[in-house]
Design an enzyme around this catalytic site. Sequence first.
Site, PDB file in Angstrom:
ATOM      1  N   TRP A 190       0.555  12.983   1.622  1.00 36.49           N
ATOM      2  CA  TRP A 190       1.920  12.510   1.329  1.00 36.49           C
ATOM      3  C   TRP A 190       2.927  13.620   1.606  1.00 36.49           C
ATOM      4  O   TRP A 190       3.962  13.392   2.223  1.00 36.49           O
ATOM      5  CB  TRP A 190       2.015  12.051  -0.129  1.00 36.49           C
ATOM      6  CG  TRP A 190       3.354  11.446  -0.470  1.00 36.49           C
ATOM      7  CD1 TRP A 190       3.724  10.148  -0.326  1.00 36.49           C
ATOM      8  CD2 TRP A 190       4.489  12.140  -1.005  1.00 36.49           C
ATOM      9  NE1 TRP A 190       5.029   9.978  -0.729  1.00 36.49           N
ATOM     10  CE2 TRP A 190       5.526  11.184  -1.149  1.00 36.49           C
ATOM     11  CE3 TRP A 190       4.745  13.463  -1.363  1.00 36.49           C
ATOM     12  CZ2 TRP A 190       6.782  11.510  -1.654  1.00 36.49           C
ATOM     13  CZ3 TRP A 190       5.996  13.798  -1.850  1.00 36.49           C
ATOM     14  CH2 TRP A 190       7.009  12.825  -1.993  1.00 36.49           C
ATOM     15  N   LYS A 232      -3.662   4.074  -0.762  1.00 35.68           N
ATOM     16  CA  LYS A 232      -4.684   3.780   0.257  1.00 35.68           C
ATOM     17  C   LYS A 232      -4.089   3.820   1.663  1.00 35.68           C
ATOM     18  O   LYS A 232      -4.661   4.405   2.569  1.00 35.68           O
ATOM     19  CB  LYS A 232      -5.311   2.402   0.015  1.00 35.68           C
ATOM     20  CG  LYS A 232      -6.324   2.320  -1.081  1.00 35.68           C
ATOM     21  CD  LYS A 232      -7.093   1.024  -1.041  1.00 35.68           C
ATOM     22  CE  LYS A 232      -6.237  -0.203  -0.880  1.00 35.68           C
ATOM     23  NZ  LYS A 232      -5.288  -0.427  -2.000  1.00 35.68           N
ATOM     24  N   ALA A 268      -4.692  -9.954  -1.257  1.00 35.69           N
ATOM     25  CA  ALA A 268      -5.987  -9.346  -1.580  1.00 35.69           C
ATOM     26  C   ALA A 268      -6.640  -9.976  -2.813  1.00 35.69           C
ATOM     27  O   ALA A 268      -7.724  -9.578  -3.197  1.00 35.69           O
ATOM     28  CB  ALA A 268      -5.814  -7.849  -1.791  1.00 35.69           C
ATOM     29  N   ARG A 279      -2.715  -3.697   7.660  1.00 35.61           N
ATOM     30  CA  ARG A 279      -2.072  -4.985   7.399  1.00 35.61           C
ATOM     31  C   ARG A 279      -0.551  -4.895   7.572  1.00 35.61           C
ATOM     32  O   ARG A 279       0.035  -3.825   7.463  1.00 35.61           O
ATOM     33  CB  ARG A 279      -2.376  -5.441   5.969  1.00 35.61           C
ATOM     34  CG  ARG A 279      -3.842  -5.757   5.723  1.00 35.61           C
ATOM     35  CD  ARG A 279      -4.097  -6.048   4.264  1.00 35.61           C
ATOM     36  NE  ARG A 279      -3.841  -4.896   3.436  1.00 35.61           N
ATOM     37  CZ  ARG A 279      -3.605  -4.932   2.127  1.00 35.61           C
ATOM     38  NH1 ARG A 279      -3.576  -6.085   1.501  1.00 35.61           N
ATOM     39  NH2 ARG A 279      -3.396  -3.838   1.451  1.00 35.61           N
ATOM     40  N   THR A 327      -1.265   5.202   2.672  1.00 38.06           N
ATOM     41  CA  THR A 327      -0.815   6.563   2.971  1.00 38.06           C
ATOM     42  C   THR A 327      -2.007   7.444   3.354  1.00 38.06           C
ATOM     43  O   THR A 327      -1.938   8.224   4.314  1.00 38.06           O
ATOM     44  CB  THR A 327      -0.084   7.157   1.746  1.00 38.06           C
ATOM     45  OG1 THR A 327       0.961   6.262   1.354  1.00 38.06           O
ATOM     46  CG2 THR A 327       0.527   8.508   2.059  1.00 38.06           C
ATOM     47  N   LYS A 330       6.905  -3.651  -5.880  1.00 39.46           N
ATOM     48  CA  LYS A 330       5.836  -2.788  -5.396  1.00 39.46           C
ATOM     49  C   LYS A 330       6.289  -1.857  -4.281  1.00 39.46           C
ATOM     50  O   LYS A 330       5.794  -0.753  -4.113  1.00 39.46           O
ATOM     51  CB  LYS A 330       4.656  -3.651  -4.915  1.00 39.46           C
ATOM     52  CG  LYS A 330       3.427  -2.848  -4.507  1.00 39.46           C
ATOM     53  CD  LYS A 330       2.288  -3.777  -4.143  1.00 39.46           C
ATOM     54  CE  LYS A 330       1.055  -2.982  -3.742  1.00 39.46           C
ATOM     55  NZ  LYS A 330       1.217  -2.271  -2.472  1.00 39.46           N
ATOM     56  N   PHE A 369      -6.180  -3.540  -2.745  1.00 38.13           N
ATOM     57  CA  PHE A 369      -6.572  -3.290  -4.135  1.00 38.13           C
ATOM     58  C   PHE A 369      -7.777  -2.356  -4.235  1.00 38.13           C
ATOM     59  O   PHE A 369      -8.106  -1.646  -3.286  1.00 38.13           O
ATOM     60  CB  PHE A 369      -6.814  -4.602  -4.890  1.00 38.13           C
ATOM     61  CG  PHE A 369      -5.596  -5.461  -5.047  1.00 38.13           C
ATOM     62  CD1 PHE A 369      -4.334  -4.916  -5.202  1.00 38.13           C
ATOM     63  CD2 PHE A 369      -5.697  -6.846  -5.040  1.00 38.13           C
ATOM     64  CE1 PHE A 369      -3.205  -5.709  -5.358  1.00 38.13           C
ATOM     65  CE2 PHE A 369      -4.576  -7.654  -5.193  1.00 38.13           C
ATOM     66  CZ  PHE A 369      -3.339  -7.081  -5.351  1.00 38.13           C
ATOM     67  N   PHE A 397      -0.804  14.211  -6.255  1.00 37.36           N
ATOM     68  CA  PHE A 397       0.588  13.949  -6.617  1.00 37.36           C
ATOM     69  C   PHE A 397       1.194  15.245  -7.164  1.00 37.36           C
ATOM     70  O   PHE A 397       0.459  16.102  -7.688  1.00 37.36           O
ATOM     71  CB  PHE A 397       0.684  12.838  -7.662  1.00 37.36           C
ATOM     72  CG  PHE A 397       0.541  11.459  -7.078  1.00 37.36           C
ATOM     73  CD1 PHE A 397       1.642  10.632  -6.938  1.00 37.36           C
ATOM     74  CD2 PHE A 397      -0.696  10.982  -6.642  1.00 37.36           C
ATOM     75  CE1 PHE A 397       1.529   9.365  -6.389  1.00 37.36           C
ATOM     76  CE2 PHE A 397      -0.828   9.724  -6.094  1.00 37.36           C
ATOM     77  CZ  PHE A 397       0.293   8.915  -5.963  1.00 37.36           C
TER      78      PHE A 397
END
Length: 556
Positions: free
Chosen positions: A409, A71, A273, A94, A73, A105, A301, A381
């Site tokens: 990305w 999200k 979150a 954030r 990215t 993470k 999330f 990806f």
Amino acid sequence: MKSDIQIAQENKMEKISEIARRAGIFEHELESYGEYKAKLKPDLWERIKKNQNGKLILVTAINPTPAGEGKTTTSIGLSMAMNRLGKKSMLALREPSLGPCMGIKGGAAGGGYSQMMPMEDINLHFTGDIHAITTANNLLSAVIDNHIFQGNELNIDSRQIVWKRAMDLNDRSLRQIIVGLGGKSQGIPREDGFNITVASEVMAILCLSENIKDLKDKLGKIIVAYNFSGEPVYARDLKVTGAMAVLLKDAMKPNLVQTLEHTPAIIHGGPFANIAHGCNSILATRYGLKLADYLITEAGFGADLGAEKFFDIKCRKADLKPDAVVLVATIRSLKYNGGVELENIATQNIAFLQKGIVNLEKHLENLKKFGVPVVVAINIFPTDTEKEIDFVFSRCKKLGAQVAVSNIWAKGGEGGVDLAKKLLGTLEKKKTKFKVLYDEKKKIKEKIEKIAWEIYGAREVKFGAKAQKQMEKIETMKLDGVPICIAKTQYSLSDDPKLLGRPKDFTINISELRLSNGAGFIVAIAGEIMTMPGLPKIPASEKINITGDGIIEGLF
């Protein structure tokens, strides 16, 4: 393939004064923290507050894999793509917590060629905001224990102290502790515990406060304990809110930084979150809306948690009206929701993709209930195949959803141009008809059921005995007319992380209610929620190092 930190360290940043100039901010309206980051002074708000608002775009996602689906990215890449198209775009995001950075993470400053800069600073101490929140939280804890030690004029029942200490690291051994041991002069022994700082109510309060006066008012409303008569004891009763606000005075100012492609970005606040609403501060969003024609923001999330809370808590409290939503989906998350094991997620599997796409369908249905136009972003990806991408693209079109492939990305802003064009086209054709899901003045039970039935798709909601008792207490105190913040697993629409896809005929079990009276919402706990995470067997901290000449290594 280069790591995120290698890409970031090879990038040449612009001075923050130049980034500010591009955003329409004068140098005297900045408080610089070195050459590449700064805080925005209140003087800036006084100058821009009458500007017309830009368009507000929320980036959210379907239910993710444990690795996350990009999200942040996507938000960064989309904003950079908008600027490539000649649009004046900014970000509001954030602040990352040190807990995930040192745990499993990873950071929260984007990845690949869609990152925030200076990446190391943002993911570590940044401008000290989270440390200030930690200190304010723990000052309140210290004052509570000192008050009891010094005679307990407020008759605080030490068995009913609900305020916990905080630390911005993952440390499971601090979840439940005993304080005050060691003799009469060391305090009164009692049970206590720690939350990770981003789960502190102080963090949520800072993010929902409009100015220092509002901050002090909200801090004063925090319920820290109950007395022997069962009545609430507030932070204001302990005469500590002024000192807490002083500790937070600089943390209240939003932070200005830049992306890899020098797009201005405001990063401010980072509430959990689950236990909170998972969005950047109201101030950051308001500054961005006045400075840019398009403000890209995100919520933590999946959309069942982050987007719902963004709409029903943040937008309600700040009177915001989002203009569009970008729903991030990945091939791997769809296969995961279809039942593929994590170790096989990189292998082409159309059958499981077909099973898992119902999760995307449910989120699209949910977002339409809020009246906001939606664009689906398929975040690519390297392991995704053309056949898999074509399948998702085709399915989204059948659902009548605008959809774009996003390769931000690997390609940065260039990889998000198609998504940006689809978003701009949607904004031109469709006007928002934003509405919240429920009336906050309804009974607690009704509000929770509304979310569970309409957003999660639950058949029923069961309230445990503890939750029932707490509900009655909150209603007796007449503090129930506020939004609901449901804390549950992010991996499922249900409260069971193993129920993937689009589960049906399930029950949401509410075990506990927590009143975040200062922040202005009620937290409903569904399932097991950890507010102090633990470290994995091999924490990320084992890979982080610094060379003799000051170069940080191993930070993603």
